[in-house]
Design an enzyme around this catalytic site. Structure first.
Site, PDB file in Angstrom:
ATOM      1  N   GLU A 191      -5.089  -3.472   8.682  1.00 33.28           N
ATOM      2  CA  GLU A 191      -4.722  -3.545  10.099  1.00 33.28           C
ATOM      3  C   GLU A 191      -3.414  -2.811  10.390  1.00 33.28           C
ATOM      4  O   GLU A 191      -3.268  -2.167  11.430  1.00 33.28           O
ATOM      5  CB  GLU A 191      -4.629  -5.005  10.549  1.00 33.28           C
ATOM      6  CG  GLU A 191      -5.967  -5.688  10.758  1.00 33.28           C
ATOM      7  CD  GLU A 191      -6.689  -6.016   9.456  1.00 33.28           C
ATOM      8  OE1 GLU A 191      -7.924  -6.204   9.490  1.00 33.28           O
ATOM      9  OE2 GLU A 191      -6.003  -6.082   8.410  1.00 33.28           O
ATOM     10  N   HIS A 217     -10.783 -17.057  12.282  1.00 30.03           N
ATOM     11  CA  HIS A 217     -11.636 -16.235  13.141  1.00 30.03           C
ATOM     12  C   HIS A 217     -11.669 -16.746  14.587  1.00 30.03           C
ATOM     13  O   HIS A 217     -12.547 -16.355  15.346  1.00 30.03           O
ATOM     14  CB  HIS A 217     -13.080 -16.207  12.607  1.00 30.03           C
ATOM     15  CG  HIS A 217     -13.221 -15.609  11.253  1.00 30.03           C
ATOM     16  ND1 HIS A 217     -12.943 -16.302  10.104  1.00 30.03           N
ATOM     17  CD2 HIS A 217     -13.603 -14.367  10.860  1.00 30.03           C
ATOM     18  CE1 HIS A 217     -13.158 -15.529   9.053  1.00 30.03           C
ATOM     19  NE2 HIS A 217     -13.554 -14.348   9.493  1.00 30.03           N
TER      20      HIS A 217
END
Length: 334
Positions: free
Chosen positions: A57, A126
């Site tokens: 990321e 998540h």
């Protein structure tokens, strides 16, 4: 269209209009994204315009910052909002600062898409709603749509913006407007029709809230999935609530919020994220600062629990119409 289809349409429209728009992230190319938002874009535009990246990321956002400074308009996907933390330094120290740090010599026209919130039993890694961590950063714009029409128009505006935009996408709304009357998953997702979304180019302003339900008894400030929950709570309680969908968290359309609260004299703030230091605290503070002499009752705040994100009990964690409706009652009876 569903929100997924609307977001895909926005990317398609912008990639066709502007060769400088590039889309990339983990699994967004060949696979079409874990939620299929980017499905078909690599086939249509090629691997240089829509491509996969490693699981990195920090590298995804760092590369996007360089692309933006170079003149491209990158749209980077973080597969789940929970994964953005390794990229936070790039977002805060590089993307958000570039225009001011360079005295306007460089801009960072970067859009970072992030699926956020719960609803898929994804557990702690998540399902987070980290919007407050972005609204605190000067130089960033933070956007979160509640319906397919706004999702497409806001994403087009974000891509055309010369400043970095964190574009949060509520997962519970991906496959159709959420039926806010339920405190648990329902099948089908909604009794409501899909959003009417034009096929071509249009924009929704990045700094404009929407009054989605006019009312006189109290003002509800919401965004994302909570817009639907607020409407359900108003219907179930029979309270004449005016519901504001912020759409853009920062910059904030404060004028629309204050006009409503001054009219109704009561205010309820709702969001899915944990309560402590959530964006709702800023909203409560702004309303208190500007509307103190218009308030007829204390401001109510309804949010997620101040605990690590629950897995098996996530539908109890979410503010539902029962919990929100109770806040409505307290506000109007105070």
């Amino acid at each position: 269209m569903t929100m997924i289809q609307a977001l895909r349409s926005a990317l398609d429209v912008m990639m066709e209009r502007d060769d400088n728009v590039v889309v990339f992230g983990e699994d967004v190319g060949y696979f079409g994204g874990v939620f299929r938002v980017t499905e078909g874009l690599q086939t249509k535009y090629g691997k240089s315009r829509c491509f996969d990246t490693p699981i990195n990321e920090g590298g995804i956002v760092g590369a996007a910052v360089g692309m933006g400074a170079y003149g491209l308009r990158p749209v980077a996907e973080i597969q789940f909002a929970d994964y953005f933390y390794p990229a936070y330094d790039q977002i805060v120290s590089e993307a958000a600062r570039l225009r001011h740090r360079s005295a306007g010599d460089f801009t960072c026209p970067l859009t970072i898409r992030m699926p956020c919130g719960g609803g898929i039993y994804g557990g702690q890694t998540h399902s987070q709603s980290p919007e407050a961590l972005f609204t605190h950063v000067c130089g960033l714009r933070t956007v979160i749509p509640s319906n397919p029409y706004d999702a497409k128009g806001l994403l087009i505006s974000a891509i055309e913006c010369d400043d970095p935009v964190v574009f949060l996408e509520p997962k519970r709304l991906y496959n159709g407007p959420f039926d806010g009357h339920h405190d648990r998953p329902v099948t089908p997702w909604s009794k409501h029709p899909l959003g009417k979304v034009p096929e071509g180019y249009y924009k929704v302003p990045l700094e404009s809230a929407a009054v989605v339900r006019p009312g006189k008894q109290l003002t509800v400030i919401a965004y994302g999935t909570m817009v639907w929950v607020a409407q359900a709570a108003a219907e179930e309680t029979g309270i004449d609530a005016e519901i504001i969908d912020l759409r853009s968290l920062w910059p904030l359309d404060l004028d629309t919020v204050l006009e409503s609260v001054k009219k109704t004299g009561r205010c309820v703030v709702v969001h899915e994220a944990t309560k402590t230091s959530g964006f709702g605290a800023e909203l409560c503070s702004l309303v208190q600062e500007h509307c103190f002499y218009h308030l007829e009752a204390p401001i109510e705040r309804v949010a997620g629990w101040d605990t690590p994100y629950p897995h098996a009990t996530e539908w109890a964690y979410f503010p539902g119409p029962a919990r929100l409706g109770a806040a409505f009652q307290r506000a109007v009876e105070a």
